[in-house]
Design a protein around this motif. Structure first.
Motif, PDB file in Angstrom:
ATOM      1  N   ILE A  77      47.500  47.004  42.010  1.00 13.69           N
ATOM      2  CA  ILE A  77      48.570  46.217  42.316  1.00 13.69           C
ATOM      3  C   ILE A  77      48.507  44.854  41.418  1.00 13.69           C
ATOM      4  O   ILE A  77      49.484  44.267  40.784  1.00 13.69           O
ATOM      5  CB  ILE A  77      48.472  45.583  43.915  1.00 13.69           C
ATOM      6  N   ALA A  78      47.134  44.409  41.104  1.00  7.30           N
ATOM      7  CA  ALA A  78      46.896  43.552  40.300  1.00  7.30           C
ATOM      8  C   ALA A  78      47.446  43.598  38.847  1.00  7.30           C
ATOM      9  O   ALA A  78      48.106  42.796  38.235  1.00  7.30           O
ATOM     10  CB  ALA A  78      45.467  43.488  40.275  1.00  7.30           C
ATOM     11  N   GLY A  79      47.210  44.991  38.294  1.00  2.97           N
ATOM     12  CA  GLY A  79      47.732  45.167  36.840  1.00  2.97           C
ATOM     13  C   GLY A  79      48.999  45.223  36.716  1.00  2.97           C
ATOM     14  O   GLY A  79      49.626  44.391  35.889  1.00  2.97           O
ATOM     15  N   LYS A  80      49.784  45.712  37.781  1.00  2.00           N
ATOM     16  CA  LYS A  80      51.213  46.012  37.940  1.00  2.00           C
ATOM     17  C   LYS A  80      51.765  44.715  37.954  1.00  2.00           C
ATOM     18  O   LYS A  80      52.872  44.277  37.196  1.00  2.00           O
ATOM     19  CB  LYS A  80      51.747  46.792  39.027  1.00  2.00           C
ATOM     20  N   ARG A  81      51.179  43.622  38.872  1.00  2.00           N
ATOM     21  CA  ARG A  81      51.883  42.280  38.953  1.00  2.00           C
ATOM     22  C   ARG A  81      52.029  41.439  37.702  1.00  2.00           C
ATOM     23  O   ARG A  81      52.494  40.570  37.694  1.00  2.00           O
ATOM     24  CB  ARG A  81      51.304  41.619  40.157  1.00  2.00           C
ATOM     25  N   LEU A  82      50.840  41.776  36.978  1.00  2.00           N
ATOM     26  CA  LEU A  82      50.548  41.117  35.641  1.00  2.00           C
ATOM     27  C   LEU A  82      51.424  41.742  34.538  1.00  2.00           C
ATOM     28  O   LEU A  82      51.410  41.446  33.258  1.00  2.00           O
ATOM     29  CB  LEU A  82      49.302  40.878  35.231  1.00  2.00           C
ATOM     30  N   GLY A  83      52.012  42.881  34.856  1.00  2.00           N
ATOM     31  CA  GLY A  83      53.080  43.569  33.866  1.00  2.00           C
ATOM     32  C   GLY A  83      52.517  44.660  32.903  1.00  2.00           C
ATOM     33  O   GLY A  83      52.930  45.219  32.182  1.00  2.00           O
ATOM     34  N   ALA A  84      51.064  45.170  33.269  1.00  2.00           N
ATOM     35  CA  ALA A  84      50.483  45.974  32.644  1.00  2.00           C
ATOM     36  C   ALA A  84      50.965  47.557  32.919  1.00  2.00           C
ATOM     37  O   ALA A  84      51.502  47.573  33.918  1.00  2.00           O
ATOM     38  CB  ALA A  84      49.098  45.939  32.743  1.00  2.00           C
ATOM     39  N   ASP A  85      50.848  48.359  32.116  1.00  2.00           N
ATOM     40  CA  ASP A  85      50.990  49.791  32.389  1.00  2.00           C
ATOM     41  C   ASP A  85      49.641  50.230  32.945  1.00  2.00           C
ATOM     42  O   ASP A  85      48.451  50.301  32.491  1.00  2.00           O
ATOM     43  CB  ASP A  85      51.165  50.609  31.216  1.00  2.00           C
TER      44      ASP A  85
END
Ligand code: CP
Length: 326
Positions: A77-85
């Motif tokens: 979730i953290a990575g996705k909320r920051l826009g990463a793949d």
């Protein structure tokens, strides 16, 4: 509140480490820097629109060789909320099962140009081994009995929100201390921030190196609870036990289970924590775990996402060429 914007150095000097393998080696101001960085993500995560695109174009690989619910999901979730793949490696179906070594697996992930790798592994030291082989930041999501640094950071953030200051705070950690990477990282983190940590366990579950830790050991849970501000309970890690460490779960609960009667021995406003997963009725009773005004257990999960966003953001600043971090 202990430092919101502590006096840490400017730019990359605020957190000069390539990765996050443990709390060991972090200065108090570096821990506070990560906690302070997480505050913006606590706020964002409470909004309906939770996106910030600063990691767009970056690839984060989560490689979990041990089971996880909270840590894996919150890193994803953290990575996705920051826009990463974000890619979660399916370790049960990976070529590790065909005999590939951990180092060859790490080299393979590295060749795919991952920008950060998050690893959970059953062996203490496995994360450092991988960190030494790859060119991107590596984050430890728990390695054997060694460390679980983001758990300690999220626990510190949770405590700071509830109690404001760490100085002189009495934190009792009770349970399977011997096998607990959570206890180890929390001791390092909380003592570094000025808290007084008490560790309580039956003799068989107390580590031999307790004397070298800056803590007070207790075998008697009632004594360990006296005047405590925070009570952190840990589960029995049966998966790491070979042989009989406790007479029975029932006997263990009798001596070391947190019940409402036991909690009454701590300060009247003492708060209850547990990293999860919980074994209700063994180390903690449901009517303590679910106390609306005293239990911080779901708050810990909330803070976990914010802390992992902070760690991913800070550790990829160099890759992204962020100002002051190149
Ligand atoms: N606290 C913790 O590490 O939980 P998980 O095993 O579910 O990730």
């Amino acid at each position: 509140m202990t430092s919101l914007v502590a006096s840490y150095p400017a730019g990359s000097a605020a957190f000069p480490h390539r990765g996050l393998v443990g709390i060991a080696g972090l200065a108090p101001h570096e821990i506070l820097f990560l906690l302070d960085e997480a505050e913006q993500w606590v706020k964002l995560n409470r909004l309906p629109q939770k996106h910030d695109n600063r990691l767009a174009g970056l690839t984060i690989i989560n490689a979990f060789f041990e089971n996880s619910t909270r840590t894996l999901l919150s890193f994803e979730i953290a990575g996705k909320r920051l826009g990463a793949d974000v890619v979660n490696m399916q370790t049960a179906q990976s070529s590790i099962k065909k005999g590939e070594t951990l180092i060859d697996t790490a080299m393979t992930l590295n060749a795919m140009h991952a920008d950060a790798i998050v690893i959970r592994h059953g062996s203490s030291g496995a994360v450092q081994l991988i960190a030494d082989k790859v060119s991107c930041p590596v984050l430890n999501a728990g390695d054997g009995q060694h460390e679980h640094p983001t758990q300690a950071l999220l626990d510190a953030l949770t405590i700071r929100h509830a109690k404001k200051d760490f100085n002189g705070l009495k934190v009792t950690i009770c349970g399977d201390i011997l096998h607990s990477r959570v206890a180890r990282s929390n001791v390092l983190c909380l003592t570094s921030l000025g808290a007084e940590v008490r560790l309580c366990a039956p003799p068989a579950l107390m580590p031999a190196e307790i004397e070298q830790m800056k803590v007070t050991p207790f075998l008697d849970f009632d004594a360990a609870l006296e005047d405590a501000d925070v009570v952190m309970m840990l589960r029995l890690q049966m998966e790491r036990m070979q042989g009989q460490f406790i007479p029975s779960p029932r006997e263990y609960h009798h001596l070391y289970g947190l019940t409402p009667e036991r909690l009454a021995k701590a300060k009247p406003d003492a708060l209850v924590m547990h990293p999860g997963p919980m074994n209700r009725g063994v180390e903690i009773d449901s009517n303590v775990a679910d106390m609306a005004d005293r239990s911080l257990i779901t708050r810990q999960v909330e803070m976990g996402v914010a802390i992992r966003m902070a760690c991913l953001d800070v550790l990829t600043r160099k890759v992204r060429g962020a100002e002051g971090w190149t």
